[in-house]
Design a protein around this motif. Sequence first.
Motif, PDB file in Angstrom:
ATOM      1  N   LYS A   1       0.648  -1.198   0.022  1.00  0.00           N
ATOM      2  CA  LYS A   1      -0.116   0.209   0.068  1.00  0.00           C
ATOM      3  C   LYS A   1       0.720   1.429   0.102  1.00  0.00           C
ATOM      4  CE  LYS A   1      -3.972   2.338   0.264  1.00  0.00           C
ATOM      5  NZ  LYS A   1      -4.919   2.195  -0.770  1.00  0.00           N
TER       6      LYS A   1
ATOM      7  N   TYR B   1       2.101   1.650  -3.521  1.00  0.00           N
ATOM      8  CA  TYR B   1       1.026   2.001  -4.400  1.00  0.00           C
ATOM      9  C   TYR B   1      -0.192   2.732  -3.627  1.00  0.00           C
ATOM     10  CZ  TYR B   1       3.394  -1.444  -7.327  1.00  0.00           C
ATOM     11  OH  TYR B   1       4.504  -1.968  -8.041  1.00  0.00           O
ATOM     12  N   PRO B   2      -0.049   3.908  -3.049  1.00  0.00           N
ATOM     13  CA  PRO B   2      -1.053   4.571  -2.350  1.00  0.00           C
ATOM     14  C   PRO B   2      -2.464   4.628  -2.851  1.00  0.00           C
ATOM     15  CG  PRO B   2       0.994   6.055  -2.265  1.00  0.00           C
ATOM     16  CD  PRO B   2       1.092   4.834  -3.533  1.00  0.00           C
ATOM     17  N   SER B   3      -2.560   4.855  -4.232  1.00  0.00           N
ATOM     18  CA  SER B   3      -3.886   4.942  -4.589  1.00  0.00           C
ATOM     19  C   SER B   3      -4.598   3.727  -5.132  1.00  0.00           C
ATOM     20  CB  SER B   3      -3.728   5.712  -5.990  1.00  0.00           C
ATOM     21  OG  SER B   3      -3.031   5.044  -7.027  1.00  0.00           O
TER      22      SER B   3
ATOM     23  N   ARG C   1      -6.936   0.318  -4.505  1.00  0.00           N
ATOM     24  CA  ARG C   1      -8.032  -0.031  -3.662  1.00  0.00           C
ATOM     25  C   ARG C   1      -7.679  -1.276  -2.983  1.00  0.00           C
ATOM     26  NH1 ARG C   1     -11.997  -1.492  -6.516  1.00  0.00           N
ATOM     27  NH2 ARG C   1     -11.019  -1.562  -8.444  1.00  0.00           N
TER      28      ARG C   1
ATOM     29  N   ASP D   1      -4.445  -1.047  -8.316  1.00  0.00           N
ATOM     30  CA  ASP D   1      -4.303   0.235  -8.537  1.00  0.00           C
ATOM     31  C   ASP D   1      -4.512   0.771 -10.262  1.00  0.00           C
ATOM     32  OD1 ASP D   1      -3.144   2.857  -9.053  1.00  0.00           O
ATOM     33  OD2 ASP D   1      -1.459   2.459  -7.659  1.00  0.00           O
ATOM     34  N   GLU D   2      -5.560   1.198 -10.289  1.00  0.00           N
ATOM     35  CA  GLU D   2      -5.948   1.464 -11.788  1.00  0.00           C
ATOM     36  C   GLU D   2      -5.167   2.484 -12.282  1.00  0.00           C
ATOM     37  OE1 GLU D   2      -9.968   2.019 -11.598  1.00  0.00           O
ATOM     38  OE2 GLU D   2     -10.662   0.086 -11.595  1.00  0.00           O
ATOM     39  N   SER D   3      -4.486   3.306 -11.614  1.00  0.00           N
ATOM     40  CA  SER D   3      -3.824   4.438 -12.294  1.00  0.00           C
ATOM     41  C   SER D   3      -2.223   3.936 -12.792  1.00  0.00           C
ATOM     42  CB  SER D   3      -3.435   5.680 -11.320  1.00  0.00           C
ATOM     43  OG  SER D   3      -2.812   5.288 -10.103  1.00  0.00           O
ATOM     44  N   LYS D   4      -1.803   2.971 -12.148  1.00  0.00           N
ATOM     45  CA  LYS D   4      -0.477   2.418 -12.423  1.00  0.00           C
ATOM     46  C   LYS D   4      -0.542   1.097 -13.030  1.00  0.00           C
ATOM     47  CE  LYS D   4       2.576   5.114  -9.391  1.00  0.00           C
ATOM     48  NZ  LYS D   4       3.567   5.017  -8.222  1.00  0.00           N
TER      49      LYS D   4
END
Length: 203
Positions: free
Chosen positions: A30, A33-35, A37, A49-52
Amino acid sequence: MVSVTSKKLTHNWPLPVKKSNFELKVLYFKSLYPSARLVENFGHTFLIDESKYVFIAFKGRRATNPVVTMSFQSVECLNDYYHSYVRRILREVETKRLRRIRAEKKNEKEIQPGKIFYTACGCDQIKIEFFQIVAVKGRSVTIQKIEQLRTYNSVDHGLTRGIKDSFIEAPVHLRIGTHGIRIDAVQYLNYWDKKAVYWCSYA
């Protein structure tokens, strides 16, 4: 002289809760990959992590390492993989459910008073012991060892059959598991179909 009485001070502060290795590993990912879910379902914990475009999966809550750590070229590829992974888990769950149902039906048929089971221990020497079910109550079963009648093909091997109601030794109380009756830490009782069982005592 003045008497001084010491008084122990108490606080209602909450004690720190030690985190498990699993929780520490989830927190570690976490932090990377802070973003991401955090999704818990189907006996798994997912970090998505849908951003990365990163997908991480842990099986159970005792795992110290993820079973899957993957990155993708797009969020569509990530979501496709997630859904295929979940479908595979659901197939496994259904397979285990059906296997459990079959095992329970098999237990109901075989684990009854008067039925005989046996154990076969050893490799070079195969020791056979027969047990007869004396009583069944819920998930508990009482068994008792019975005598056997050996025939010899040679001096050190042959066939054997259990002798019903010829009890020896004291009754033993065991639990009925999903896969049958386990007589010790590793060995299950085998249902005896009244056919002769091979034994040997090679040196």
